[in-house]
Design a protein around this motif. Structure first.
Motif, PDB file in Angstrom:
ATOM      1  N   LYS A  30      17.327  23.268  49.693  1.00  0.00           N
ATOM      2  CA  LYS A  30      15.897  23.029  49.874  1.00  0.00           C
ATOM      3  C   LYS A  30      15.124  24.341  49.898  1.00  0.00           C
ATOM      4  CE  LYS A  30      12.557  20.714  52.900  1.00  0.00           C
ATOM      5  NZ  LYS A  30      12.372  19.939  54.157  1.00  0.00           N
ATOM      6  N   GLN A  31      15.646  25.303  50.637  1.00  0.00           N
ATOM      7  CA  GLN A  31      14.992  26.611  50.710  1.00  0.00           C
ATOM      8  C   GLN A  31      15.019  27.300  49.350  1.00  0.00           C
ATOM      9  OE1 GLN A  31      16.766  29.178  53.618  1.00  0.00           O
ATOM     10  NE2 GLN A  31      15.026  30.561  53.707  1.00  0.00           N
TER      11      GLN A  31
ATOM     12  N   SER B 150      10.177  36.215  52.499  1.00  0.00           N
ATOM     13  CA  SER B 150      10.431  35.277  53.594  1.00  0.00           C
ATOM     14  C   SER B 150      11.923  35.117  53.887  1.00  0.00           C
ATOM     15  CB  SER B 150       9.815  33.909  53.267  1.00  0.00           C
ATOM     16  OG  SER B 150      10.404  33.376  52.086  1.00  0.00           O
ATOM     17  N   ASN B 151      12.771  35.495  52.924  1.00  0.00           N
ATOM     18  CA  ASN B 151      14.227  35.408  53.114  1.00  0.00           C
ATOM     19  C   ASN B 151      14.853  36.783  53.344  1.00  0.00           C
ATOM     20  OD1 ASN B 151      14.680  32.446  52.464  1.00  0.00           O
ATOM     21  ND2 ASN B 151      13.651  33.107  50.593  1.00  0.00           N
TER      22      ASN B 151
ATOM     23  N   GLU C  78      12.227  25.982  47.100  1.00  0.00           N
ATOM     24  CA  GLU C  78      10.928  26.556  47.456  1.00  0.00           C
ATOM     25  C   GLU C  78      10.800  27.981  46.908  1.00  0.00           C
ATOM     26  OE1 GLU C  78      10.762  26.335  51.666  1.00  0.00           O
ATOM     27  OE2 GLU C  78      10.559  24.143  51.732  1.00  0.00           O
ATOM     28  N   LEU C  79      11.902  28.716  46.938  1.00  0.00           N
ATOM     29  CA  LEU C  79      11.877  30.084  46.432  1.00  0.00           C
ATOM     30  C   LEU C  79      11.600  30.108  44.932  1.00  0.00           C
ATOM     31  CD1 LEU C  79      12.320  33.120  46.877  1.00  0.00           C
ATOM     32  CD2 LEU C  79      14.755  32.744  46.510  1.00  0.00           C
TER      33      LEU C  79
ATOM     34  N   VAL D 148      20.302  32.238  47.687  1.00  0.00           N
ATOM     35  CA  VAL D 148      19.568  31.341  48.583  1.00  0.00           C
ATOM     36  C   VAL D 148      19.798  29.886  48.188  1.00  0.00           C
ATOM     37  CG1 VAL D 148      17.281  30.640  49.365  1.00  0.00           C
ATOM     38  CG2 VAL D 148      17.815  33.045  49.135  1.00  0.00           C
TER      39      VAL D 148
ATOM     40  N   SER E 134      17.882  34.759  44.091  1.00  0.00           N
ATOM     41  CA  SER E 134      17.547  33.332  44.030  1.00  0.00           C
ATOM     42  C   SER E 134      18.810  32.470  44.064  1.00  0.00           C
ATOM     43  CB  SER E 134      16.756  33.030  42.748  1.00  0.00           C
ATOM     44  OG  SER E 134      15.590  33.811  42.679  1.00  0.00           O
TER      45      SER E 134
ATOM     46  N   ASP F 267      21.295  27.240  50.816  1.00  0.00           N
ATOM     47  CA  ASP F 267      20.369  26.211  51.310  1.00  0.00           C
ATOM     48  C   ASP F 267      19.568  25.688  50.121  1.00  0.00           C
ATOM     49  OD1 ASP F 267      18.252  24.747  52.429  1.00  0.00           O
ATOM     50  OD2 ASP F 267      18.237  25.972  54.249  1.00  0.00           O
TER      51      ASP F 267
END
Length: 642
Positions: free
Chosen positions: A249-250, A262-263, A253-254, A243, A240, A247
């Motif tokens: 924003k991504q 998804s990553n 979401e995570l 990511v 976490s 990024d």
């Protein structure tokens, strides 16, 4: 859990339904994770007051393995003890008293080999998992693994490919044949500028992580289930954070939906470039690479993979894989590739010669780049592949060439059989000067020569060994277990591929020197060398021992140009030659005398014991009477920059 994994979900509800603590990713990452129970953990393990200990969980020794160390294949059956031993453990247990007279029977015959093979297959398929439970592997996976190992064994023993890989680099102007094709399979691609940004992010995350401190512990109250929960929580925290840093924003979401799958490509890429950077630069990531490998090792366990629903591991990006992907392997068969990748050095050469070589190299690179560039494969990518091969040559010059220089010193200053005087004798005696071995001059000369030759062969093919070591470490079909090896708590894991390659290299070294003095035992997956990571770390340090010595010896003639220092050298050693000879004689005697281990039986003449003795000599350098000469030549330590 994966959408189609209904059976696992049902079993999870069965175990977790009663207590309301199902073993799911959501519950593991919640605040009430302490009460979660693993669905496959035995009840007695979960409720044990003393916690879970991987050592105590091992009651029965696998058939065909040593009863003492439990890690090495049995080679000797003691008829009095009625137990199987490996050679090292048998010697340690039967060294004196009545045990010394025990009758034995060799297990190396056809029956013994068959039993050994069957026991290894049993251990690989039904071996203990990282947490002490039986690890169940489906038949297809086991067969694939066996086929892969057999293929590796075949390549390591007699194939022409291994001879190509281990052979010398083609000279400029000569035909290259398949040499670069085979070598490039294990040469990682140099990192791009964008990848280096992610590398700094990965290193920063690993530096602040306390993963191994929290996971690799055996103590009160740490059950198997809780250790798995801790593994998943720590791994998810690292994923976490990576990511979110790359990024924002991504990352947000995570944190909300916990969809790590998804990553998947991002995780695989960032972990792969860290591994790739370490292979090309063994002196980098010294405090973080081990943590990275252990994180990926745990991510390969079935429990973690089932919950995350993806793998964090992907193959290393090599020069061969890049060129193969773009159908450009013929680049490696071009004779011009020798000029395009050769290392240009300045020692003993004029500026004009150096400039001529630089221009010839640049022309060769541009010629090959323009010839093999195509749609989807730019000239810059071609250059990147050529630069990566050049990086491998630079690695060999730094790590392998000091072995060649020491071999040259040995042959120049010492006669193989007849020493000129006592100062030129390399003879050692057990108990004298800390030595654990007794060799006359001729035997010690051969022992030193074969040890340096072996180190040279290992370093010549270090990238190949490193690739195999990572495959062993990250193989989900080869589990590890925590064990107190006498050097702290370590992950003990077999390394079949690395071991096979090491035996091939050892065989080549034995053939090159003609005879062999001492033991040829290669420790791998035991208390001396717990796993392939420890093995690679040991041999990546060889140049740290030899390079400072070589540099000091090469600078002694320059020191003697100073009248005051020349007078000091002449008074103490008679001449510069006498000084060089004494330094070499001391290193060749006591850097290869079997000393340095914590006890008598872990030292000696085995393959790894030779390197232990050399490190022991380094630790006592400041007590030598020639230590001031090292300081005068700029020596700052065996861990410094040279």
């Amino acid at each position: 859990m994966p959408p189609g994994n209904t059976q696992s979900e049902d079993s999870t509800r069965a175990h977790g339904g009663a207590s309301g603590h199902a073993f799911s990713l959501k519950n593991i990452l919640s605040g009430d994770h302490e009460n979660i129970e693993h669905p496959t953990a035995p009840k007695e393990v979960l409720t044990s007051a003393g916690g879970w200990d991987e050592e105590t969980g091992q009651e029965n020794v696998a058939q065909g393995f040593c009863v003492e160390c439990e890690d090495q294949p049995a080679q000797i059956f003691c008829e009095a003890c009625e137990d199987n031993f490996c050679e090292v453990c048998f010697a340690a247990q039967h060294r004196k008293g009545t045990r010394k007279r025990h009758a034995t029977r060799s297990l190396s015959g056809p029956e013994g080999k068959k039993a050994k093979t069957e026991s290894q297959e049993t251990k690989a398929v039904n071996g203990e998992a990282a947490n002490g439970d039986a690890m169940h592997v489906d038949d297809a996976a086991a067969e694939d693994s066996d086929e892969e190992l057999e293929r590796a064994a075949g390549d390591a023993s007699s194939s022409a490919k291994i001879d190509i890989v281990l052979s010398a680099q083609p000279a400029a102007g000569s035909s290259v044949g398949e040499w670069f094709v085979e070598r490039s399979k294990y040469i990682p691609v140099r990192l791009t500028l964008e990848e280096r940004k992610y590398l700094r992010l990965l290193e920063a995350a690993l530096n602040v992580s306390e993963y191994t401190d929290k996971i690799d512990t055996i103590g009160f109250g740490l059950s198997k289930a809780k250790r798995i929960v801790h593994q998943i929580r720590e791994l998810c925290a690292i994923l976490s954070g990576l990511v979110l840093s790359a990024d924002y924003k991504q990352g947000q979401e995570l944190f909300q939906d916990r969809d790590f799958q998804s990553n998947e490509k991002f995780y695989q890429d960032i972990f792969e470039l860290g591994r790739r950077h370490k292979i090309m630069n063994p002196d980098k990531m010294r405090s973080t690479y081990g943590k990275l490998v252990y994180i990926l090792q745990d991510s390969q366990t079935p429990e973690v993979k089932d919950l995350l629903n993806f793998s964090c591991v992907k193959p290393i990006k090599t020069v061969y894989s890049v060129l193969e992907e773009h159908d450009a392997l013929d680049l490696l068969r071009e004779d011009l590739v020798v000029t395009a990748t050769k290392e240009i050095y300045a020692e003993g050469r004029s500026r004009r010669e150096i400039q001529r070589d630089i221009k010839a190299k640049e022309r060769a690179i541009e010629t090959l780049a323009s010839k093999y560039a195509r749609r989807g494969f730019s000239e810059e990518q071609v250059r990147q592949c050529l630069y990566s091969i050049g990086d491998n040559h630079a690695f060999l010059r730094t790590n392998r060439d000091p072995c060649d220089r020491m071999i040259a010193y040995l042959k120049q200053y010492f006669h193989p059989m007849h020493p000129q005087d006592s100062k030129s004798s390399l003879a050692i005696k057990n108990g004298k000067g800390g030595a654990r071995l007794t060799h006359d001059h001729e035997k010690q000369y051969a022992y030193v020569l074969q040890s340096l030759t072996l180190w040279r062969e290992i370093l010549h093919d270090m990238f190949h060994l490193w690739t195999l070591a990572e495959q062993d470490l990250l193989n989900e079909n080869v589990p590890y277990r925590l064990r107190d090896t006498g050097q702290g708590l370590n992950r003990v894991q077999a390394a079949p591929k690395t071991s096979r390659m090491m035996h091939a290299i050892l065989n080549r070294a034995q053939r090159s020197v003609g005879s062999w003095v001492g033991s040829s035992v290669i420790h791998m997956g035991d208390h001396n060398v717990p796993n392939a990571l420890m093995f690679i770390d040991k041999y990546s340090q060889v140049y740290r021992i030899l390079l400072p010595i070589c540099n000091t010896l090469s600078q002694i003639p320059r020191l003697a140009e100073n009248p005051a220092l020349r007078s000091y050298i002449d008074d103490e050693w008679g001449s510069s030659e006498g000084l060089i000879r004494e330094i070499l004689a001391d290193f060749f005697r006591h850097g290869f005398d079997g000393s340095g281990a914590g006890n008598y039986f872990d030292a000696g003449s085995c393959i790894d014991g030779r390197l232990t003795s050399a490190w022991n000599w380094c630790s006592s350098l400041e007590k030598k009477r020639f230590f001031p000469i090292f300081l005068l030549t700029g020596f700052i330590g065996f861990d410094g920059e040279w």
